[in-house]
Scaffold this active site. Structure first.
Site, PDB file in Angstrom:
ATOM      1  N   LYS A 185      40.123 -11.046  28.219  1.00  0.00           N
ATOM      2  CA  LYS A 185      40.275 -11.703  29.529  1.00  0.00           C
ATOM      3  C   LYS A 185      41.587 -11.353  30.211  1.00  0.00           C
ATOM      4  O   LYS A 185      41.666 -11.295  31.442  1.00  0.00           O
ATOM      5  CB  LYS A 185      40.187 -13.227  29.357  1.00  0.00           C
ATOM      6  CG  LYS A 185      38.825 -13.733  28.930  1.00  0.00           C
ATOM      7  CD  LYS A 185      37.822 -13.650  30.058  1.00  0.00           C
ATOM      8  CE  LYS A 185      36.485 -14.272  29.691  1.00  0.00           C
ATOM      9  NZ  LYS A 185      35.445 -13.947  30.692  1.00  0.00           N
ATOM     10  N   GLU A 237      38.450 -20.847  36.861  1.00  0.00           N
ATOM     11  CA  GLU A 237      37.526 -21.698  36.119  1.00  0.00           C
ATOM     12  C   GLU A 237      37.590 -21.260  34.671  1.00  0.00           C
ATOM     13  O   GLU A 237      37.936 -20.123  34.380  1.00  0.00           O
ATOM     14  CB  GLU A 237      36.101 -21.504  36.656  1.00  0.00           C
ATOM     15  CG  GLU A 237      35.332 -20.291  36.092  1.00  0.00           C
ATOM     16  CD  GLU A 237      35.911 -18.939  36.495  1.00  0.00           C
ATOM     17  OE1 GLU A 237      36.670 -18.884  37.474  1.00  0.00           O
ATOM     18  OE2 GLU A 237      35.609 -17.936  35.803  1.00  0.00           O
ATOM     19  N   SER A 246      35.506  -8.706  21.402  1.00  0.00           N
ATOM     20  CA  SER A 246      36.166  -9.105  22.649  1.00  0.00           C
ATOM     21  C   SER A 246      37.244 -10.161  22.482  1.00  0.00           C
ATOM     22  O   SER A 246      38.126 -10.295  23.319  1.00  0.00           O
ATOM     23  CB  SER A 246      35.117  -9.589  23.647  1.00  0.00           C
ATOM     24  OG  SER A 246      34.331 -10.609  23.059  1.00  0.00           O
TER      25      SER A 246
END
Lengths: 403, 267
Positions: free
Chosen positions: A96, A118, A385
């Protein structure tokens, strides 16, 4: 990016990926999207911006992330050669942060002192709060109250980073409602605020720019494969919630037609139960959160509540480019259950000493299931990830242990 | 000319400002919707906006979000909303009814099927808050075939150039969003709205209705001097929510509130 001369040029100039994507938002936001699009096109072509982005990815995030040969897992499964793209080793523990660095740089260029985001599991919220601290931006994170209760660690982490976390009590009180509330904040504070959307969804240009910022994953993986194995991989596997880690890995390989692209959605309690988060496997095309894409919805177009053991995959939509890649058959989308993901979580801990996030465990689980059908000489790259520290409490609870 | 166009033209020739109340269909229950619409007309409403409840009303503030949730909780679907319009239309063939909602509700039914069903029910116009003109061609075409206006929105952030483009695509009227924010927001600035009204007026000959954040007679009156109409939504929906223990009192409360707004506009 796809190779020069590529036939794959998506999105179109008005932000569509085939029938998907677009810009379905309130009129008030159109100006901000136009401004963001223009500034992004300028930044993309500006060597100074690219250098700043690369510098922060290297020195702040810790890139490149290794491409690691999972020898014991490979031996255990007795099928293909399995490599892990180690996004779990990034600063803040997941992919991210790549996107957040890029968007924080854009916010700074636009002179916007405030960012909002969010978050579901809290990983994107933490990454946003982190870059806000790094670049001196005010930060507010919207999070469903159900998610706040199950991700207390990340909530406190965001507070330590100086962000304010706003509980969202509307609708199902989870990620989709947090997105609604972030859009409401943005429409109200659009002059001084940039909305850092955490995945390859939302109105154009977000799906494009988040993909581009995440494409560093696939660019590195591609050259690492060539360096370490002397050839391209046969199969790429990544989990898909909104789909940013998957698209980041897939996109630089789009033109390598021999490379199989597999996205793995959350089948939750099983696709047949309806209690899952797999719109590409069991959804219909609709419009939500600014874009047209496959959605989980009822016959009246109301968005369904989803279920996944992994909060980061617990979302009823998916990035529009994935919907397009499904429609044109360039990528395939399968799903694994909570149970399969949990088993893979444990297996990777035991065989490799790596604790994957429950999201990433879905990609591992697909390889575990499909290994017998993948030839021994094949090279499979799994996008790991994120790391699983945030999920220890969830797994412990399932084991009947209170920490 | 559509029922919307005729109504607004008649009001303009009488130099009156249109009063356009909003309620959500199915809130607090489906049987309450048609009596509420009739009460609003008795109180002085000129056009009616009827909300189609949606699970993810991203452009709405807390009052209309809550009303949408109440309507969904008792099972209100798009067919039910159209049935309400048909029932209202059976007793009133004058007052235009405009549905307001989100695109996914229409897509789920199918644009063509929806347009046909809406026309049969007696719907006059559609406002889809998450459908900017760039994405609206196919729905506008389907609605136009049935004589239904697709109402486009303009916002404080809309550039002059874009206002002109909106004018070229719009039918019925242009809906000016009064502020940067969601429905029911409490930071409306009369001065700023007047500036945007003037900007838009210079670029369209269509009537202009203003909505978002208009909660009382004085605000409606202040804007009504320059706008062709005002939309009042959250203030009405909140009054209905306050009567959850006494839903029989809703029609009279709405009639009175519409009457007060009407008097403020006509004063």
């Amino acid at each position: 990016m796809p190779q020069p001369g590529s036939n794959y040029a998506q999105p179109s100039s008005d932000g569509h990926f085939g029938q998907h994507g677009g810009r379905f938002v309130a009129e008030t936001l159109i100006h901000a999207l136009d401004e963001l699009e223009a500034l992004y096109e300028q930044a993309k072509a500006d060597p100074e911006f690219q250098a700043e982005f690369a510098e922060d990815l290297a020195r702040f995030v810790g890139r490149p992330s290794p491409l690691y040969f999972a020898r014991r897992l490979t031996d255990r499964l007795g099928g293909p050669q399995i490599y892990l793209k180690r996004e779990d080793l990034n600063h803040t523990g997941a992919h991210k942060i790549n996107n957040c660095i890029g968007q924080a740089l854009l916010a700074r260029r636009m002179g916007k002192p405030r960012v909002i985001a969010e978050t579901g599991a809290g990983q994107h919220g933490v990454a946003t709060a982190t870059v806000a601290a790094r670049f001196g931006l005010e930060c507010q994170v919207y999070m469903g109250s159900v998610d706040i209760a199950r991700q207390a660690l990340n909530v406190y982490r965001m507070k330590l980073l100086g962000a304010s976390v706003v509980p969202v009590n509307s609708g199902s009180k989870t990620l989709k409602d947090a997105l609604n509330e972030a859009l409401r904040d943005w429409v109200t504070h659009v002059d001084d605020t940039h909305y850092i959307i955490g995945t390859v969804a939302g109105p154009h240009p977000f799906p494009m720019l988040v993909r581009d910022f995440q494409s560093v994953i696939g660019q590195e993986a591609r050259s690492q494969c060539l360096q370490q194995m002397g050839r391209l991989p046969d199969t790429l596997v990544a989990c898909v919630g909104g789909g940013s880690n998957a698209l980041g890995l897939f996109h630089p390989f789009i033109d390598d037609e021999a490379v199989r692209l597999v996205g793995v959605e959350a089948a939750g309690l099983g696709l047949e139960t309806g209690r899952h988060a797999a719109p590409l496997n069991d959804g219909q095309v609709g419009v939500l959160h600014g874009n047209k894409t496959y959605l989980m919805q009822d016959a009246d177009g109301q968005i369904s509540e989803t279920h996944s053991i992994s909060a980061g995959l617990d979302y009823p939509g998916v990035g529009p480019e994935h919907s397009h890649l499904k429609d044109i058959g360039r990528a395939e989308y399968d799903a694994v259950t909570d149970e399969e993901a949990l088993a893979a979580f444990r297996l990777l801990n035991e065989t490799e000493g790596i604790m994957p996030a429950l999201e990433s465990s879905h990609a591992v689980a697909w390889v575990v299931r499909e290994a017998p059908r993948l030839g021994a000489g094949q090279i499979v790259v799994i996008n790991l990830s994120g790391r699983g520290d945030k999920d220890i409490e969830t797994v412990a609870k399932l084991d009947g242990t209170t920490l | 000319m559509s029922r919307i166009g005729q109504t607004l033209e008649a009001l303009r020739s009488q130099q009156r400002t249109a009063l356009v109340p909003f309620i959500t269909a199915g809130d607090p229950h489906l049987d309450a919707t048609v009596p509420a619409l009739n009460a609003l007309v008795q109180g002085g409403a000129d056009l009616l906006e009827l909300g189609v409840p949606f699970s993810d009303p991203e452009a709405d503030g807390p009052a209309i979000q809550a009303s949408s949730e109440r309507a969904l909780a008792n099972g209100t679907g798009l067919r039910d909303v159209l049935d309400c319009v048909a029932e209202f239309r059976a007793g009133n063939d004058q007052t235009p009814v405009i549905l307001m909602g989100y695109l996914n509700s229409v897509l789920a039914m199918g644009e063509g099927a929806f347009a046909t069903a809406a026309a049969e029910a007696g719907v006059d116009g559609m406002i889809i808050v998450n459908l900017p003109p760039e994405e609206s061609d196919s729905l506008r075409g389907a609605l136009a075939k049935q004589g239904i206006d697709l109402i486009l929105l303009a916002a404080p952030t809309t550039s002059d150039e874009r206002l002109s483009a909106i004018d070229r695509a719009a039918t019925g009227f242009v809906y000016l969003v009064s502020l940067k924010g969601t429905t029911g927001a409490d930071h409306i600035s009369i001065g700023e709205v007047k500036q945007h009204l003037a900007r838009l007026r210079a670029r369209t000959r269509l009537p202009i209705l203003v909505g978002f954040g208009i909660k009382d007679g004085p605000t409606a009156r202040a804007l009504g001097k320059q706008a062709d109409g005002v939309v009042v939504g959250a203030a009405i929906v909140s009054r209905m929510a306050a009567l959850s223990a006494d839903t029989d009192a809703i029609p009279e409360t709405l009639r009175q509130f519409a009457h007060d707004l009407r008097q403020a506009l006509d004063a």
